[in-house]
Scaffold this motif. Structure first.
Motif, PDB file in Angstrom:
ATOM      1  N   ARG A 209       0.818  -1.215   0.000  1.00  0.00           N
ATOM      2  CA  ARG A 209       0.000   0.000   0.000  1.00  0.00           C
ATOM      3  C   ARG A 209       0.856   1.270   0.000  1.00  0.00           C
ATOM      4  O   ARG A 209       0.562   2.225  -0.716  1.00  0.00           O
ATOM      5  N   LYS A 210       1.894   1.294   0.818  1.00  0.00           N
ATOM      6  CA  LYS A 210       2.670   2.525   0.973  1.00  0.00           C
ATOM      7  C   LYS A 210       3.290   2.999  -0.340  1.00  0.00           C
ATOM      8  O   LYS A 210       3.100   4.173  -0.723  1.00  0.00           O
ATOM      9  N   PRO A 211       4.030   2.149  -1.093  1.00  0.00           N
ATOM     10  CA  PRO A 211       4.551   2.608  -2.386  1.00  0.00           C
ATOM     11  C   PRO A 211       3.441   3.055  -3.340  1.00  0.00           C
ATOM     12  O   PRO A 211       3.616   4.020  -4.094  1.00  0.00           O
ATOM     13  N   GLY A 212       2.319   2.353  -3.308  1.00  0.00           N
ATOM     14  CA  GLY A 212       1.204   2.734  -4.163  1.00  0.00           C
ATOM     15  C   GLY A 212       0.674   4.106  -3.818  1.00  0.00           C
ATOM     16  O   GLY A 212       0.409   4.932  -4.717  1.00  0.00           O
ATOM     17  N   TYR A 213       0.516   4.386  -2.543  1.00  0.00           N
ATOM     18  CA  TYR A 213      -0.017   5.674  -2.129  1.00  0.00           C
ATOM     19  C   TYR A 213       0.961   6.820  -2.437  1.00  0.00           C
ATOM     20  O   TYR A 213       0.542   7.936  -2.767  1.00  0.00           O
ATOM     21  N   LEU A 214       2.253   6.563  -2.324  1.00  0.00           N
ATOM     22  CA  LEU A 214       3.239   7.586  -2.689  1.00  0.00           C
ATOM     23  C   LEU A 214       3.192   7.879  -4.185  1.00  0.00           C
ATOM     24  O   LEU A 214       3.276   9.042  -4.606  1.00  0.00           O
ATOM     25  N   LEU A 215       3.045   6.825  -4.996  1.00  0.00           N
ATOM     26  CA  LEU A 215       2.888   7.015  -6.439  1.00  0.00           C
ATOM     27  C   LEU A 215       1.620   7.825  -6.731  1.00  0.00           C
ATOM     28  O   LEU A 215       1.624   8.713  -7.591  1.00  0.00           O
ATOM     29  N   GLY A 216       0.552   7.524  -6.011  1.00  0.00           N
ATOM     30  CA  GLY A 216      -0.687   8.282  -6.187  1.00  0.00           C
ATOM     31  C   GLY A 216      -0.511   9.750  -5.868  1.00  0.00           C
ATOM     32  O   GLY A 216      -1.022  10.624  -6.585  1.00  0.00           O
ATOM     33  N   SER A 217       0.250  10.050  -4.807  1.00  0.00           N
ATOM     34  CA  SER A 217       0.484  11.448  -4.432  1.00  0.00           C
ATOM     35  C   SER A 217       1.230  12.200  -5.531  1.00  0.00           C
ATOM     36  O   SER A 217       0.887  13.352  -5.865  1.00  0.00           O
ATOM     37  N   VAL A 218       2.238  11.559  -6.124  1.00  0.00           N
ATOM     38  CA  VAL A 218       2.977  12.184  -7.234  1.00  0.00           C
ATOM     39  C   VAL A 218       2.036  12.436  -8.413  1.00  0.00           C
ATOM     40  O   VAL A 218       2.087  13.497  -9.061  1.00  0.00           O
ATOM     41  N   THR A 219       1.170  11.479  -8.688  1.00  0.00           N
ATOM     42  CA  THR A 219       0.183  11.644  -9.761  1.00  0.00           C
ATOM     43  C   THR A 219      -0.713  12.847  -9.492  1.00  0.00           C
ATOM     44  O   THR A 219      -1.058  13.606 -10.407  1.00  0.00           O
ATOM     45  N   GLY A 220      -1.092  13.024  -8.238  1.00  0.00           N
ATOM     46  CA  GLY A 220      -1.923  14.174  -7.866  1.00  0.00           C
ATOM     47  C   GLY A 220      -1.224  15.499  -8.104  1.00  0.00           C
ATOM     48  O   GLY A 220      -1.842  16.474  -8.566  1.00  0.00           O
ATOM     49  N   MET A 221       0.078  15.560  -7.801  1.00  0.00           N
ATOM     50  CA  MET A 221       0.835  16.790  -8.052  1.00  0.00           C
ATOM     51  C   MET A 221       0.847  17.117  -9.546  1.00  0.00           C
ATOM     52  O   MET A 221       0.580  18.255  -9.964  1.00  0.00           O
ATOM     53  N   VAL A 222       1.172  16.110 -10.354  1.00  0.00           N
ATOM     54  CA  VAL A 222       1.261  16.309 -11.798  1.00  0.00           C
ATOM     55  C   VAL A 222      -0.094  16.724 -12.384  1.00  0.00           C
ATOM     56  O   VAL A 222      -0.170  17.611 -13.245  1.00  0.00           O
ATOM     57  N   SER A 223      -1.166  16.115 -11.886  1.00  0.00           N
ATOM     58  CA  SER A 223      -2.495  16.414 -12.429  1.00  0.00           C
ATOM     59  C   SER A 223      -2.875  17.870 -12.196  1.00  0.00           C
ATOM     60  O   SER A 223      -3.425  18.529 -13.093  1.00  0.00           O
ATOM     61  N   GLY A 224      -2.601  18.392 -11.008  1.00  0.00           N
ATOM     62  CA  GLY A 224      -2.921  19.792 -10.730  1.00  0.00           C
ATOM     63  C   GLY A 224      -2.138  20.753 -11.599  1.00  0.00           C
ATOM     64  O   GLY A 224      -2.674  21.764 -12.088  1.00  0.00           O
ATOM     65  N   LEU A 225      -0.853  20.442 -11.815  1.00  0.00           N
ATOM     66  CA  LEU A 225      -0.018  21.311 -12.663  1.00  0.00           C
ATOM     67  C   LEU A 225      -0.499  21.296 -14.106  1.00  0.00           C
ATOM     68  O   LEU A 225      -0.534  22.346 -14.773  1.00  0.00           O
ATOM     69  N   ILE A 226      -0.880  20.113 -14.607  1.00  0.00           N
ATOM     70  CA  ILE A 226      -1.356  20.026 -15.990  1.00  0.00           C
ATOM     71  C   ILE A 226      -2.685  20.767 -16.164  1.00  0.00           C
ATOM     72  O   ILE A 226      -2.893  21.476 -17.157  1.00  0.00           O
ATOM     73  N   ALA A 227      -3.596  20.618 -15.200  1.00  0.00           N
ATOM     74  CA  ALA A 227      -4.882  21.311 -15.289  1.00  0.00           C
ATOM     75  C   ALA A 227      -4.683  22.827 -15.292  1.00  0.00           C
ATOM     76  O   ALA A 227      -5.318  23.550 -16.072  1.00  0.00           O
ATOM     77  N   ALA A 228      -3.783  23.314 -14.418  1.00  0.00           N
ATOM     78  CA  ALA A 228      -3.495  24.755 -14.380  1.00  0.00           C
ATOM     79  C   ALA A 228      -2.887  25.217 -15.703  1.00  0.00           C
ATOM     80  O   ALA A 228      -3.228  26.289 -16.227  1.00  0.00           O
ATOM     81  N   LEU A 229      -2.000  24.396 -16.269  1.00  0.00           N
ATOM     82  CA  LEU A 229      -1.389  24.729 -17.556  1.00  0.00           C
ATOM     83  C   LEU A 229      -2.442  24.808 -18.657  1.00  0.00           C
ATOM     84  O   LEU A 229      -2.389  25.683 -19.524  1.00  0.00           O
ATOM     85  N   GLY A 230      -3.412  23.898 -18.619  1.00  0.00           N
ATOM     86  CA  GLY A 230      -4.487  23.919 -19.606  1.00  0.00           C
ATOM     87  C   GLY A 230      -5.257  25.229 -19.574  1.00  0.00           C
ATOM     88  O   GLY A 230      -5.645  25.768 -20.623  1.00  0.00           O
ATOM     89  N   ILE A 231      -5.489  25.759 -18.362  1.00  0.00           N
ATOM     90  CA  ILE A 231      -6.206  27.032 -18.237  1.00  0.00           C
ATOM     91  C   ILE A 231      -5.347  28.175 -18.774  1.00  0.00           C
ATOM     92  O   ILE A 231      -5.822  29.062 -19.501  1.00  0.00           O
TER      93      ILE A 231
END
Length: 409
Positions: free
Chosen positions: A80-102
């Protein structure tokens, strides 16, 4: 067959993990309300097709559905722990991409960001199951609820960030809110580093030998009812919530009122968690879930009674409470249906079906709102509730079926 869903009871580790997951839920849970509050409104600015304005919100649900099985595989293979850390990185990238789209005025790039945010949410959604690791069956319901309380904090953080940061970048409305989404995911990363997890289930050879095929598990009426309860409670909630901000603005209410309506809705989703666990112990998870579905039906009735802001807000509050009882009840029902070796595939299959349906509901909400109106959205809720409520009440009425026993029937 007695199914124990914990690896081995470890109260110290379980308590520590529950607090870690509660804080992570507070940060990660704010991901969705930011997108739900703003996705449709940003879509109106970036898309030339009215039928596609809610596509960014729908892609959040689609990403969540598509991410459940890969997330289950990652956690099954690496823990679970490695998976959740990977998920957190995905969350960071998603916010940056959405902001870039705007910033680029690109609807496609913005949609990519919200879809990736759904993949992040597929990890966040499994926090509720991780809370049951290392607990006894009697403690599992309270552990689920304890972590879900983190969503109450997320309900405050998410919509408030929308209000505080939507104009943070001059000339690019709402981009600041999605940058704040990335910051929240980054804050979750060091928190999740403190998680203490057991060896991945695949390492337990003796347990793996006792694993049942998923097809066999899917023949269990109890498991099927748990999935159906989750599908209806979460699917209907998303169906109505996706359309509600646009419906509120369309009926003359402000963007701030729409954001506050979503905030009250999400507060109502998580605030009852303080008592939901005790209610399930006292009355049984099936009965609590049944009350949740009834409240979802009541929310539709309120929405159909008028278009004042009070009607929208009261409907969203009832919808949130109904979701809490229905979805947490369904989660507890699923948690009773697997062994430790089976947990990843059983939980992953449940979330894939639930959030796949949620994605379909979200996709249809925007076009249906545009073509048929807010009333049609709410009329659809009533028969869908009745379809699952009848077998759920029948199951709850059977002696011994709501005792909280982990027996798989």
């Amino acid at each position: 067959m007695n199914v124990m869903h914990q690896d081995s009871a470890d109260p110290v580790a379980a308590k520590r993990n529950s607090w870690v997951l509660t804080v992570a839920q507070a940060f990660g849970g704010a991901n969705a309300p930011i997108i739900v509050s703003l996705g449709g409104l940003v879509g109106q600015h970036l898309s030339t097709d009215p039928d596609l304005v809610t596509l960014p919100v729908s892609l959040l649900s689609l990403g969540l559905a598509l991410g459940t099985l890969p997330a289950a595989w990652v956690m099954r293979r690496f823990g679970r722990k490695p998976g959740y850390l990977l998920g957190s990185v995905t969350g960071m990238v998603s916010g940056l991409i959405a902001a870039l789209g705007i910033v680029l005025s690109s609807f496609l790039v913005f949609c990519l960001g919200t879809c990736l945010a759904g993949f992040y949410s597929s990890y966040v959604q499994s926090y509720r199951f991780a809370a049951t690791d290392n607990t006894t069956a009697a403690q599992s319901h309270k552990a689920i609820v304890r972590v879900m309380v983190g969503g109450l904090i997320a309900a405050i953080i998410g919509p408030q960030l929308v209000i505080w940061t939507r104009d943070a970048l001059p000339g690019t409305p709402f981009a600041g809110s999605f940058l704040s989404q990335a910051v929240l995911a980054a804050l979750a990363f060091p928190v999740l580093l403190m998680l203490r997890t057991s060896t991945p289930p695949t390492a337990h050879a003796s347990e793996s030998a006792l694993e049942r095929p998923l097809a066999q598990i899917l023949t269990s009426p109890r498991y099927l009812l748990a999935i159906a309860t989750g599908v209806v409670s979460y699917g209907l909630m998303t169906f109505v919530m996706t359309a509600s901000p646009i419906a509120m603005v369309g009926h003359g209410h402000s963007i701030d009122q729409a954001a506050l309506g979503i905030q009250w809705h999400i507060l109502a989703m998580y605030a009852p968690s303080f008592v939901t666990g005790r209610l399930m112990v006292r009355f049984g998870k099936e009965r609590v879930a049944a009350v949740g579905l009834l409240l979802i039906g009541c929310s539709a009735a309120v929405a159909l009674s008028g278009f004042d802001i009070s009607h929208f807000w009261l409907s969203l509050v009832l919808l949130g409470i109904g979701w809490n009882f229905g979805f947490i009840g369904a989660t507890a029902m699923v948690a009773d249906c697997h062994t430790p070796a089976e947990r990843s595939k059983v939980q992953g299959a449940n979330d894939f079906v639930v959030f796949g349906t949620v994605a379909c509901a979200s996709f249809s909400a925007g076009s249906l709102l545009h073509s048929s109106g807010w009333e049609t959205i709410n009329w659809i809720v009533l028969p869908a509730v009745a379809l699952v409520l009848v077998p759920l009440v029948w199951r709850a009425a059977r002696p011994g079926d709501h005792s909280g026993s982990p027996a798989l029937r």
